[in-house]
Motif scaffolding. Sequence first.
Motif, short mmCIF file in Angstrom:
data_model
loop_
_atom_site.label_atom_id
_atom_site.label_comp_id
_atom_site.label_asym_id
_atom_site.label_seq_id
_atom_site.Cartn_x
_atom_site.Cartn_y
_atom_site.Cartn_z
N HIS A 108 21.47 -13.82 -17.09
CA HIS A 108 20.73 -12.71 -16.63
C HIS A 108 21.55 -12.45 -15.14
O HIS A 108 21.63 -13.26 -14.38
CB HIS A 108 19.47 -12.63 -16.57
N TYR A 109 21.65 -11.24 -15.12
CA TYR A 109 21.98 -10.65 -13.47
C TYR A 109 21.04 -9.68 -13.29
O TYR A 109 21.05 -8.44 -13.91
CB TYR A 109 23.49 -10.34 -13.36
N SER A 110 20.28 -9.64 -12.16
CA SER A 110 19.27 -8.64 -11.85
C SER A 110 19.65 -8.22 -10.15
O SER A 110 19.71 -9.03 -9.38
CB SER A 110 17.84 -8.97 -12.11
N ALA A 111 19.52 -6.88 -9.91
CA ALA A 111 19.61 -6.31 -8.67
C ALA A 111 19.24 -5.16 -8.39
O ALA A 111 19.51 -4.25 -9.40
CB ALA A 111 21.21 -6.51 -8.18
N PRO A 112 18.93 -4.50 -7.24
CA PRO A 112 18.59 -2.99 -7.13
C PRO A 112 19.99 -2.45 -7.47
O PRO A 112 21.06 -2.93 -7.02
CB PRO A 112 18.32 -2.99 -5.63
N GLU A 113 19.73 -1.24 -7.87
CA GLU A 113 20.90 -0.65 -8.35
C GLU A 113 22.12 -0.47 -7.24
O GLU A 113 23.29 -0.46 -7.51
CB GLU A 113 20.85 0.76 -8.85
N GLU A 114 21.55 -0.26 -5.97
CA GLU A 114 22.76 0.07 -4.98
C GLU A 114 23.19 -1.18 -4.38
O GLU A 114 24.41 -1.20 -3.96
CB GLU A 114 22.05 0.84 -3.73
N VAL A 167 0.74 -1.22 0.00
CA VAL A 167 0.01 -0.10 0.07
C VAL A 167 0.76 1.30 -0.12
O VAL A 167 0.35 2.44 -0.25
CB VAL A 167 -1.12 -0.18 1.43
N ASP A 168 2.08 1.13 0.43
CA ASP A 168 3.00 2.32 0.37
C ASP A 168 4.33 1.77 -0.35
O ASP A 168 5.33 1.88 0.43
CB ASP A 168 3.24 2.64 1.93
N PRO A 169 4.29 1.44 -1.70
CA PRO A 169 5.54 1.33 -2.26
C PRO A 169 6.40 2.39 -2.42
O PRO A 169 6.09 3.59 -2.52
CB PRO A 169 5.00 0.49 -3.60
N LYS A 170 8.05 1.77 -2.66
CA LYS A 170 8.79 2.92 -2.96
C LYS A 170 9.60 2.51 -4.35
O LYS A 170 9.93 1.35 -4.55
CB LYS A 170 10.12 2.68 -1.87
N TRP A 171 9.54 3.40 -5.15
CA TRP A 171 10.16 3.39 -6.33
C TRP A 171 11.63 3.14 -6.17
O TRP A 171 12.44 3.89 -5.85
CB TRP A 171 9.78 4.53 -7.46
N THR A 172 12.21 1.72 -6.81
CA THR A 172 13.35 1.38 -6.77
C THR A 172 14.03 1.09 -8.07
O THR A 172 13.49 0.45 -8.79
CB THR A 172 13.37 -0.03 -5.86
N ASN A 173 15.18 1.62 -8.28
CA ASN A 173 15.89 1.46 -9.41
C ASN A 173 16.52 -0.07 -9.51
O ASN A 173 17.17 -0.43 -8.63
CB ASN A 173 16.95 2.26 -9.79
N ILE A 174 16.24 -0.79 -10.63
CA ILE A 174 16.70 -2.12 -10.79
C ILE A 174 17.89 -2.19 -11.89
O ILE A 174 17.39 -1.61 -12.86
CB ILE A 174 15.59 -3.27 -10.92
N ARG A 175 19.01 -2.88 -11.77
CA ARG A 175 19.92 -2.95 -12.85
C ARG A 175 19.81 -4.30 -13.27
O ARG A 175 19.98 -5.38 -12.46
CB ARG A 175 21.42 -2.41 -12.62
N ASP A 176 19.87 -4.43 -14.66
CA ASP A 176 19.58 -5.88 -15.37
C ASP A 176 20.57 -5.87 -16.28
O ASP A 176 20.58 -5.35 -17.38
CB ASP A 176 18.11 -6.14 -15.84
N ARG A 177 21.52 -6.88 -16.21
CA ARG A 177 22.31 -7.39 -17.35
C ARG A 177 22.23 -8.38 -17.81
O ARG A 177 22.16 -9.54 -17.00
CB ARG A 177 23.92 -7.18 -16.73
#
Length: 206
Positions: A138-144, A114-124
């Motif tokens: 594939h490799y996928s992780a939050p950018e941080e 109900v209260d999501p946070k927009w998060t950058n995902i980096r996908d290679r």
Amino acid sequence: MDKEYLRYRSSQPKIPCTFLYPADWKLRETVENGYADIFVAGPRDATGSYSISFTIGVTHQADQTPTEAAMSRLAKFRSAFSVEGVGPDSTTVAGRPATAVEVVYSMPLPVNSVDPKWTNIRDRTIFVRQGDRLYELHYSAPEEDYETWLEAFQTLIGSFAFSAEPAEAAPYPSVETTAPQHVREEPPEYEAKESEGDGKSEQRQS
């Protein structure tokens, strides 16, 4: 502390490849409708809402080149998200020409919150062909978190190899068909040793 890895090798004839992945990550293997998928789940991010992961997909693909597949993936992301794209770039996997593409996109996390946070995902994703099979790594992780686990993905890529024949039938379900072969992260060479009792090879770097 050195990281330990397991060597993956499937008993499924539709997944003729082998690679290293972090020993404490969880692997799930799926084969259906001519497509094979090996999903390797790592730790969750700091919020506990997204799992860092590697995915290896194998498809019977008669004519699509790695570059065409990379361009198609980039186009799909751009049609669904506002993305930053890098590539396609030429590289090699297991001595074969390959194509890499990387995207960064935003998604609301946790999903269905109900209260999501927009998060950058980096996908290679790296595409490579072997015969009539197209492999997607594939490799996928939050950018941080991306740089934290990039070395583990590079280890997977560096150890990736095509196997002509599948392993003999494993004594456990196909959803988890990895032999317990431990490898320490001290490249470049590995020494195979037979473990006592079960006859399985234990891989350690020399």
